[in-house]
Design a protein around this motif. Structure first.
Motif, PDB file in Angstrom:
ATOM      1  N   ASP A  34       0.371   0.507  -5.065  1.00 22.75           N
ATOM      2  CA  ASP A  34       0.783   1.907  -4.945  1.00 22.75           C
ATOM      3  C   ASP A  34       2.232   1.981  -4.511  1.00 22.75           C
ATOM      4  O   ASP A  34       2.729   1.111  -3.800  1.00 22.75           O
ATOM      5  N   GLU A  86      -7.671   7.823  -9.261  1.00 17.81           N
ATOM      6  CA  GLU A  86      -8.345   8.727  -8.324  1.00 17.81           C
ATOM      7  C   GLU A  86      -8.770   7.980  -7.063  1.00 17.81           C
ATOM      8  O   GLU A  86      -8.666   8.506  -5.942  1.00 17.81           O
ATOM      9  N   ASP A 135      -5.745   7.641  -4.926  1.00 19.60           N
ATOM     10  CA  ASP A 135      -5.377   8.920  -4.306  1.00 19.60           C
ATOM     11  C   ASP A 135      -6.258   9.223  -3.105  1.00 19.60           C
ATOM     12  O   ASP A 135      -5.807   9.789  -2.100  1.00 19.60           O
ATOM     13  N   TYR A 191      -4.661   8.018   1.588  1.00 22.25           N
ATOM     14  CA  TYR A 191      -4.457   9.377   2.108  1.00 22.25           C
ATOM     15  C   TYR A 191      -4.469   9.304   3.629  1.00 22.25           C
ATOM     16  O   TYR A 191      -5.264   8.568   4.220  1.00 22.25           O
ATOM     17  N   ALA A 223      -0.680  12.426   1.229  1.00 23.66           N
ATOM     18  CA  ALA A 223      -0.799  11.081   0.691  1.00 23.66           C
ATOM     19  C   ALA A 223       0.245  10.173   1.320  1.00 23.66           C
ATOM     20  O   ALA A 223       1.301  10.623   1.766  1.00 23.66           O
ATOM     21  N   GLY A 250       0.990   7.289  -5.074  1.00 20.92           N
ATOM     22  CA  GLY A 250      -0.225   6.762  -5.674  1.00 20.92           C
ATOM     23  C   GLY A 250      -0.015   5.521  -6.513  1.00 20.92           C
ATOM     24  O   GLY A 250       1.045   4.901  -6.527  1.00 20.92           O
TER      25      GLY A 250
END
Length: 298
Positions: A153, A188, A191, A195, A202, A206
């Protein structure tokens, strides 16, 4: 699964993480060598300092280890760590409880043996315009189950839409051959996982992430894990090359240090890998390698 087959698969996975580590270290040192602009260009190109890590079991027995590779105060990287490890032994009660809660694995109290291998990377940059990044992939085994996990990420303090688009598009391109449903699911997942609840935001922009991943087909799951690792350099290196000569001043540096504070909060409070590493007795310096050299809180 036959014991000999699993022994072979463990060796294959461990060797892959070492190979990926070597490729990343070489690519990052090349970024250092080719940096000819900016305020740090006149200093020697950064190099990784490599330290062997050891894990000792409860009875003092050898329980594996790895390599901690850290570069500090380079031309491009302010601090970057690329760690690999292969550890094994028995899970303590707290780790057993955490594993049972996550996987619902029966029999952990009767046979709490485990084996784990993986790579973990975090890069903090000199130039605030160049994004920080995290990547890790791993394989975990117990007598009752095995699975893979990890992802990567992007964590820019100064966001560029085109950088985010490139990072995600590259990962999608590597995942689509495994099934076009993989990228949206893993995006997803990232994400949700990356978090920071107490900040209601966030950690970054991502990427992709999976955990406790096991379809029952070891070869297919391993290939997916490999391609998550292979996607990293083409997703990230072009962003560093694009941003490393961008001019910056105190406002940009301040924004970077504050964002690093958010990153440190997440890793110390929520990150599963940090908790697992400390609970299973792995080298604390290696586990906490992800923390930035400097951070700031307003």
């Amino acid at each position: 699964m036959a014991t000999d087959e699993m022994i072979s698969q463990k060796a294959e996975a461990s060797a892959w993480f070492r190979s990926l580590r070597d490729d990343i270290v070489a690519a990052f040192e090349n970024l250092e060598d080719t940096q000819v602009g900016g305020p740090f260009a006149g200093q020697p190109a950064g190099r990784f300092e490599v330290t062997e890590t050891k894990r000792t079991g409860d009875a003092g027995e050898d329980a594996g280890g790895g390599l901690m590779s850290v570069m500090r105060s380079g031309r491009v990287f302010e601090k970057v760590g690329v760690n690999i490890s292969t550890v094994y032994g028995t899970l303590g009660e707290r780790a057993q409880a955490a594993m049972a809660a996550r996987k619902g694995i029966p029999g952990m109290k009767d046979d709490p043996r485990f084996w784990a291998s993986g790579i973990s990377l975090v890069a903090h940059m000199q130039n605030p315009h160049a994004p920080a990044v995290h990547m890790n992939t791993r394989m975990f085994w117990t007598p009752h189950a095995w699975w893979f996990g990890g992802g990567s990420d992007l964590n820019p303090c100064l966001e560029y839409d085109e950088d985010t688009a490139h990072f995600h598009a590259t990962q999608k391109a590597w995942l689509d051959p495994h099934g076009e449903d993989h990228y949206p699911k893993l995006k997803e997942w990232a994400d949700t996982y990356f978090y920071v609840p107490h900040r209601n935001r966030a950690r970054g922009v991502g990427g992709i992430f999976m955990d406790d991943y096991c379809t029952g087909d070891w070869a297919a799951d391993f290939k997916l894990t490999q391609d998550i690792g292979r996607a990293f350099l083409p997703a990230y290196v072009p962003l560093v090359e694009r941003r490393r000569d961008t001019g910056w001043g105190e406002p940009e540096k301040d924004a970077q240090l504050v964002h690093r504070g958010l990153y440190a909060e997440y890793n110390l409070v929520y990150d599963r890998g940090t908790k697992f590493g400390l609970e299973t007795g792995h080298d604390a310096n290696a586990v906490l390698m992800s923390l930035p050299p400097l951070a700031k809180w307003h």
